[in-house]
Enzyme design. Structure first.
Site, mmCIF file in Angstrom:
data_model
loop_
_atom_site.group_PDB
_atom_site.id
_atom_site.type_symbol
_atom_site.label_atom_id
_atom_site.label_comp_id
_atom_site.label_asym_id
_atom_site.label_seq_id
_atom_site.Cartn_x
_atom_site.Cartn_y
_atom_site.Cartn_z
ATOM 1 N N ASN A 82 -2.866 -13.888 -3.598
ATOM 2 C CA ASN A 82 -2.845 -13.107 -4.832
ATOM 3 C C ASN A 82 -3.372 -11.678 -4.669
ATOM 4 O OD1 ASN A 82 -3.165 -12.814 -7.963
ATOM 5 N ND2 ASN A 82 -5.228 -12.487 -7.145
ATOM 6 N N TYR A 147 4.933 -0.553 -3.492
ATOM 7 C CA TYR A 147 4.425 -1.846 -3.985
ATOM 8 C C TYR A 147 5.561 -2.865 -4.071
ATOM 9 C CZ TYR A 147 2.804 -5.115 -7.596
ATOM 10 O OH TYR A 147 2.485 -6.240 -8.315
ATOM 11 N N ALA A 148 6.678 -2.472 -4.691
ATOM 12 C CA ALA A 148 7.811 -3.386 -4.863
ATOM 13 C C ALA A 148 8.365 -3.836 -3.516
ATOM 14 C CB ALA A 148 8.899 -2.717 -5.701
ATOM 15 N N ALA A 149 8.464 -2.890 -2.569
ATOM 16 C CA ALA A 149 8.997 -3.236 -1.238
ATOM 17 C C ALA A 149 8.072 -4.228 -0.532
ATOM 18 C CB ALA A 149 9.174 -1.974 -0.410
ATOM 19 N N SER A 150 6.767 -4.044 -0.691
ATOM 20 C CA SER A 150 5.825 -4.962 -0.029
ATOM 21 C C SER A 150 5.950 -6.364 -0.612
ATOM 22 C CB SER A 150 4.386 -4.444 -0.161
ATOM 23 O OG SER A 150 3.895 -4.623 -1.471
ATOM 24 N N LYS A 151 6.155 -6.456 -1.910
ATOM 25 C CA LYS A 151 6.265 -7.776 -2.542
ATOM 26 C C LYS A 151 7.637 -8.410 -2.283
ATOM 27 C CE LYS A 151 2.212 -8.115 -4.644
ATOM 28 N NZ LYS A 151 1.318 -9.272 -4.560
#
Ligand SMILES: NC(=O)c1ccc[n+]([C@@H]2O[C@H](COP(=O)([O-])OP(=O)(O)OC[C@H]3O[C@@H](n4cnc5c(N)ncnc54)[C@H](OP(=O)(O)O)[C@@H]3O)[C@@H](O)[C@H]2O)c1
Length: 240
Positions: A82, A147-151
């Site tokens: 998380n 952030y989006a790419a990492s997730k």
């Protein structure tokens, strides 16, 4: 009590969604370990949870700290990945150090923690890993690129790990939250988070406990035939 005799480790369990997960899993009978970087925050969070709970300090962006966490964790039946960095920056403004810290925390930290803890799950023949990702992993949102790419990488790992560990009885799933009211996101994203919430079919942001309920479901035996999936807890955001 759905999780009696289960040991759960929740990274970033000292605040927001992670703390809500820790409270809910402890209420369902799990023995809970929460992690974070701030020891005072960790001690206060642990004291606020009913049931057997301990805090271990760990920085997911630091490879040595992740290895130390693997060694100190002991038996882990449920791993909730998380903890994350979620910088807000348009691509043309993104600082390289924030880019690297985001991938170090969200991807490398998550990857090597799971790699270190899965062998124990495989040996015991059971385990559940829940990766907390985000609605924006599958949507274009200005300012959320890194952030989006990492997730999105973590959602890919979810599928790979489901394929690698399923035969040993280890399930791996993602929960992809929509905008959720936490202090951490308020500090980084400000009013933008509430604006994203108003644009959802349900027209609001989530409370952390609403995301924790999805995590609990995937951790529990009720999800015994579910692996490799993404559960969208996003007020309908991914549907429109
Ligand atoms: N809130 C939202 O709107 C939203 C939406 C979609 C997805 N999510 C995802 O939900 C998860 C939790 O978000 P949140 O809003 O609950 O965040 P939060 O309130 O800021 O809490 C973050 C937790 O992670 C810990 N943490 C942060 N960086 C860490 C690091 N490098 N190593 C170890 N621990 C670290 C923090 O403790 P310390 O600071 O003490 O280390 C804290 O316990 C994240 O994966 C986030 O991407 C959130």
């Amino acid at each position: 009590m759905q999780l009696t005799d289960n040991h759960a480790l929740i990274t970033g369990g000292t605040a927001g969604i992670g703390l809500a997960c820790a409270r809910l899993l402890a209420r369902e009978g799990a023995v809970v370990t929460i992690t974070g970087r701030d020891a005072d925050r960790g001690a206060a969070a642990a004291a606020s949870i009913d049931g057997p709970v301990r805090f271990l300090r760990a920085d997911l962006a630091d490879a040595e700290s992740v290895q130390e966490l693997v060694h100190r964790a002991g038996v882990v039946d449920i791993l909730v990945n998380n903890a994350a960095a979620f910088p807000a920056a348009l691509t043309v403004d993104q600082r390289r150090d924030a880019f690297e810290r985001t991938f170090a925390t969200n991807v490398a930290g998550t990857y090597f923690l799971a790699a270190g803890l899965v062998p124990g799950m495989v040996t015991r023949g059971h385990g559940s890993i829940i990766n907390v990702t985000t609605m924006v992993a599958s949507k274009g949102v200005p300012g959320a690129g890194v952030y989006a790419a990492s997730k999105a990488a973590v959602e890919s790992l979810t599928r790979t790990w489901a394929a690698e560990f399923g035969a040993a009885g280890v399930r791996v799933n993602s929960v992809a939250p929509g905008p959720t009211r936490t202090e951490g996101v308020q500090a980084e994203w400000g009013e933008t988070n509430e604006e994203l919430g108003r644009a959802l079919p349900l027209g609001r942001t989530a409370e952390p406990d609403e995301i924790a309920q999805a995590v609990l479901f995937l951790a529990s035996p009720r999800a015994s035939f579910i692996t490799g999936s993404v559960l969208h807890a996003d007020g309908g955001g991914s549907a429109v």
